[in-house]
Design a protein around this motif. Structure first.
Motif, PDB file in Angstrom:
ATOM      1  N   LYS A  30       0.834  -1.206   0.000  1.00  0.00           N
ATOM      2  CA  LYS A  30       0.000   0.000   0.000  1.00  0.00           C
ATOM      3  C   LYS A  30       0.873   1.261   0.000  1.00  0.00           C
ATOM      4  CE  LYS A  30      -3.681   2.317   2.491  1.00  0.00           C
ATOM      5  NZ  LYS A  30      -4.549   2.330   3.656  1.00  0.00           N
ATOM      6  N   LEU A  31       1.888   1.274   0.847  1.00  0.00           N
ATOM      7  CA  LEU A  31       2.768   2.450   0.932  1.00  0.00           C
ATOM      8  C   LEU A  31       3.543   2.695  -0.367  1.00  0.00           C
ATOM      9  CD1 LEU A  31       4.203   2.024   4.541  1.00  0.00           C
ATOM     10  CD2 LEU A  31       2.729   3.885   3.735  1.00  0.00           C
ATOM     11  N   SER A  32       3.942   1.608  -1.019  1.00  0.00           N
ATOM     12  CA  SER A  32       4.775   1.733  -2.212  1.00  0.00           C
ATOM     13  C   SER A  32       3.968   1.843  -3.503  1.00  0.00           C
ATOM     14  CB  SER A  32       5.727   0.540  -2.322  1.00  0.00           C
ATOM     15  OG  SER A  32       4.994  -0.654  -2.553  1.00  0.00           O
ATOM     16  N   GLY A  33       2.708   1.446  -3.439  1.00  0.00           N
ATOM     17  CA  GLY A  33       1.900   1.420  -4.653  1.00  0.00           C
ATOM     18  C   GLY A  33       2.239   0.239  -5.550  1.00  0.00           C
ATOM     19  N   LYS A  34       2.919  -0.747  -4.975  1.00  0.00           N
ATOM     20  CA  LYS A  34       3.324  -1.923  -5.751  1.00  0.00           C
ATOM     21  C   LYS A  34       2.355  -3.076  -5.471  1.00  0.00           C
ATOM     22  CE  LYS A  34       7.999  -0.375  -5.739  1.00  0.00           C
ATOM     23  NZ  LYS A  34       9.265  -0.270  -5.210  1.00  0.00           N
ATOM     24  N   PRO A  35       2.190  -3.979  -6.426  1.00  0.00           N
ATOM     25  CA  PRO A  35       1.291  -5.113  -6.207  1.00  0.00           C
ATOM     26  C   PRO A  35       1.898  -6.113  -5.214  1.00  0.00           C
ATOM     27  CG  PRO A  35       2.436  -5.378  -8.283  1.00  0.00           C
ATOM     28  CD  PRO A  35       2.803  -4.010  -7.757  1.00  0.00           C
ATOM     29  N   LEU A  36       1.053  -6.913  -4.594  1.00  0.00           N
ATOM     30  CA  LEU A  36       1.532  -7.933  -3.653  1.00  0.00           C
ATOM     31  C   LEU A  36       2.420  -8.974  -4.325  1.00  0.00           C
ATOM     32  CD1 LEU A  36      -1.535  -8.445  -1.322  1.00  0.00           C
ATOM     33  CD2 LEU A  36       0.757  -7.718  -0.653  1.00  0.00           C
ATOM     34  N   SER A  37       2.411  -8.989  -5.648  1.00  0.00           N
ATOM     35  CA  SER A  37       3.271  -9.918  -6.385  1.00  0.00           C
ATOM     36  C   SER A  37       4.641  -9.312  -6.687  1.00  0.00           C
ATOM     37  CB  SER A  37       2.592 -10.326  -7.692  1.00  0.00           C
ATOM     38  OG  SER A  37       2.368  -9.171  -8.490  1.00  0.00           O
ATOM     39  N   TYR A  38       4.915  -8.115  -6.191  1.00  0.00           N
ATOM     40  CA  TYR A  38       6.188  -7.439  -6.439  1.00  0.00           C
ATOM     41  C   TYR A  38       7.360  -8.302  -5.967  1.00  0.00           C
ATOM     42  CZ  TYR A  38       9.768  -3.787  -6.334  1.00  0.00           C
ATOM     43  OH  TYR A  38      10.919  -3.073  -6.530  1.00  0.00           O
ATOM     44  N   ARG A  39       8.480  -8.179  -6.650  1.00  0.00           N
ATOM     45  CA  ARG A  39       9.674  -8.987  -6.411  1.00  0.00           C
ATOM     46  C   ARG A  39      10.087  -9.057  -4.941  1.00  0.00           C
ATOM     47  NH1 ARG A  39      14.513  -7.286  -5.394  1.00  0.00           N
ATOM     48  NH2 ARG A  39      14.043  -5.171  -6.025  1.00  0.00           N
ATOM     49  N   GLU A  40      10.159  -7.941  -4.259  1.00  0.00           N
ATOM     50  CA  GLU A  40      10.599  -7.950  -2.856  1.00  0.00           C
ATOM     51  C   GLU A  40       9.639  -8.729  -1.964  1.00  0.00           C
ATOM     52  OE1 GLU A  40      12.987  -4.228  -1.410  1.00  0.00           O
ATOM     53  OE2 GLU A  40      11.286  -3.554  -2.641  1.00  0.00           O
ATOM     54  N   PHE A  41       8.355  -8.638  -2.246  1.00  0.00           N
ATOM     55  CA  PHE A  41       7.364  -9.334  -1.427  1.00  0.00           C
ATOM     56  C   PHE A  41       7.410 -10.843  -1.679  1.00  0.00           C
ATOM     57  CE2 PHE A  41       4.853  -5.216  -2.380  1.00  0.00           C
ATOM     58  CZ  PHE A  41       5.660  -4.489  -1.525  1.00  0.00           C
ATOM     59  N   THR A  42       7.548 -11.218  -2.951  1.00  0.00           N
ATOM     60  CA  THR A  42       7.630 -12.651  -3.249  1.00  0.00           C
ATOM     61  C   THR A  42       8.937 -13.248  -2.731  1.00  0.00           C
ATOM     62  OG1 THR A  42       8.485 -12.248  -5.477  1.00  0.00           O
ATOM     63  CG2 THR A  42       6.103 -12.506  -5.263  1.00  0.00           C
ATOM     64  N   GLU A  43      10.000 -12.425  -2.670  1.00  0.00           N
ATOM     65  CA  GLU A  43      11.269 -12.908  -2.120  1.00  0.00           C
ATOM     66  C   GLU A  43      11.121 -13.253  -0.638  1.00  0.00           C
ATOM     67  OE1 GLU A  43      15.555 -11.074  -0.920  1.00  0.00           O
ATOM     68  OE2 GLU A  43      14.808 -10.512  -2.899  1.00  0.00           O
ATOM     69  N   VAL A  44      10.399 -12.432   0.099  1.00  0.00           N
ATOM     70  CA  VAL A  44      10.163 -12.738   1.520  1.00  0.00           C
ATOM     71  C   VAL A  44       9.431 -14.072   1.635  1.00  0.00           C
ATOM     72  CG1 VAL A  44       8.884 -12.066   3.610  1.00  0.00           C
ATOM     73  CG2 VAL A  44      10.199 -10.356   2.329  1.00  0.00           C
ATOM     74  N   ARG A  45       8.379 -14.239   0.863  1.00  0.00           N
ATOM     75  CA  ARG A  45       7.615 -15.496   0.925  1.00  0.00           C
ATOM     76  C   ARG A  45       8.486 -16.685   0.520  1.00  0.00           C
ATOM     77  NH1 ARG A  45       3.931 -12.123  -1.918  1.00  0.00           N
ATOM     78  NH2 ARG A  45       2.395 -11.256  -0.484  1.00  0.00           N
ATOM     79  N   ARG A  46       9.292 -16.517  -0.512  1.00  0.00           N
ATOM     80  CA  ARG A  46      10.182 -17.590  -0.976  1.00  0.00           C
ATOM     81  C   ARG A  46      11.208 -17.935   0.105  1.00  0.00           C
ATOM     82  NH1 ARG A  46      11.184 -15.635  -5.661  1.00  0.00           N
ATOM     83  NH2 ARG A  46      12.952 -14.359  -5.031  1.00  0.00           N
ATOM     84  N   ASN A  47      11.776 -16.927   0.744  1.00  0.00           N
ATOM     85  CA  ASN A  47      12.753 -17.174   1.809  1.00  0.00           C
ATOM     86  C   ASN A  47      12.124 -17.909   2.979  1.00  0.00           C
ATOM     87  OD1 ASN A  47      14.825 -15.960   0.378  1.00  0.00           O
ATOM     88  ND2 ASN A  47      14.613 -13.983   1.397  1.00  0.00           N
ATOM     89  N   ILE A  48      10.937 -17.510   3.362  1.00  0.00           N
ATOM     90  CA  ILE A  48      10.261 -18.172   4.486  1.00  0.00           C
ATOM     91  C   ILE A  48       9.894 -19.598   4.095  1.00  0.00           C
ATOM     92  CG2 ILE A  48       8.203 -18.146   5.967  1.00  0.00           C
ATOM     93  CD1 ILE A  48      10.480 -16.076   6.663  1.00  0.00           C
ATOM     94  N   SER A  49       9.456 -19.794   2.884  1.00  0.00           N
ATOM     95  CA  SER A  49       9.154 -21.152   2.416  1.00  0.00           C
ATOM     96  C   SER A  49      10.401 -22.033   2.441  1.00  0.00           C
ATOM     97  CB  SER A  49       8.577 -21.085   0.996  1.00  0.00           C
ATOM     98  OG  SER A  49       8.342 -22.377   0.506  1.00  0.00           O
ATOM     99  N   ALA A  50      11.537 -21.481   2.046  1.00  0.00           N
ATOM    100  CA  ALA A  50      12.787 -22.252   2.025  1.00  0.00           C
ATOM    101  C   ALA A  50      13.214 -22.669   3.425  1.00  0.00           C
ATOM    102  CB  ALA A  50      13.900 -21.435   1.358  1.00  0.00           C
ATOM    103  N   ILE A  51      13.079 -21.769   4.402  1.00  0.00           N
ATOM    104  CA  ILE A  51      13.516 -22.150   5.747  1.00  0.00           C
ATOM    105  C   ILE A  51      12.524 -23.075   6.431  1.00  0.00           C
ATOM    106  CG2 ILE A  51      14.971 -20.122   6.083  1.00  0.00           C
ATOM    107  CD1 ILE A  51      12.757 -19.104   8.045  1.00  0.00           C
ATOM    108  N   SER A  52      11.263 -23.029   6.005  1.00  0.00           N
ATOM    109  CA  SER A  52      10.274 -23.919   6.631  1.00  0.00           C
ATOM    110  C   SER A  52      10.605 -25.377   6.307  1.00  0.00           C
ATOM    111  CB  SER A  52       8.859 -23.559   6.185  1.00  0.00           C
ATOM    112  OG  SER A  52       8.679 -23.868   4.830  1.00  0.00           O
TER     113      SER A  52
END
Length: 174
Positions: free
Chosen positions: A147-169
């Motif tokens: 919301k603050l950035s005006g970027k979609p939830l599919s933006y690279r930085e957001f998907t990277e967080v999800r990918r990193n958390i998925s990898a450590i799980s």
């Protein structure tokens, strides 16, 4: 800093090359800034530690700045601690990962008390929350960032967080 940031969205070989070049330039700038503006030196050190993957130094830089009365130091603490936590989590050291994630969360909560409108802070906050297994809070932080950035939830930085958390799980149950 911009060169290294740009590298983050490039293929692996190009990413490494641009990160290395950005770090070389930042290191050179740090030498030239000795004895000059503390604010510029702090900002440059923060960027250098982040891009050269030195989360412990970035965290301690933040401690140093907060002790000197600069609340922006919480940003360095939050980023450094979150990535320190992630490194431990990747290596299966759950206790250390959670200890550093808690430090990151505390730093972000202090940072948000005086500056709650910078999207990138919520990205690193989300990483720490994910490491703690607080997935709903992680997604809320990513939504705030979007919301603050005006970027979609599919933006690279957001998907990277999800990918990193998925990898450590896969390394340990969260």
């Amino acid at each position: 800093s911009t060169l290294a940031d740009y590298g983050e969205c490039m293929p692996e070989n190009e990413r490494k090359r641009l990160k290395k070049r950005g770090c070389d330039l930042l290191r050179g700038l740090l030498r030239r800034l000795r004895g000059r503006s503390r604010e510029l030196s702090y900002s440059t050190r923060n960027e250098y530690y982040y891009h050269s993957a030195q989360p412990d130094k970035q965290y301690h830089l933040g401690l140093e700045r907060v002790r000197a009365g600069d609340k922006h130091g919480y940003y360095s603490q939050g980023v450094g601690a979150a990535w320190h936590a992630y490194g431990h989590a990747k290596n299966g050291r759950r206790y250390l990962a959670e200890m550093w994630a808690k430090r990151a969360i505390r730093a972000w909560e202090n940072y948000f008390k005086f500056k709650a409108d910078y999207y990138n802070a919520y990205v690193h906050y989300a990483l720490a929350l994910g490491i703690m297994g607080r997935f709903n809070d992680m997604e809320a932080a990513l939504a705030k960032s979007a919301k603050l950035s005006g970027k979609p939830l599919s933006y690279r930085e957001f998907t990277e967080v999800r990918r990193n958390i998925s990898a450590i799980s896969k390394v340990y149950e969260i």
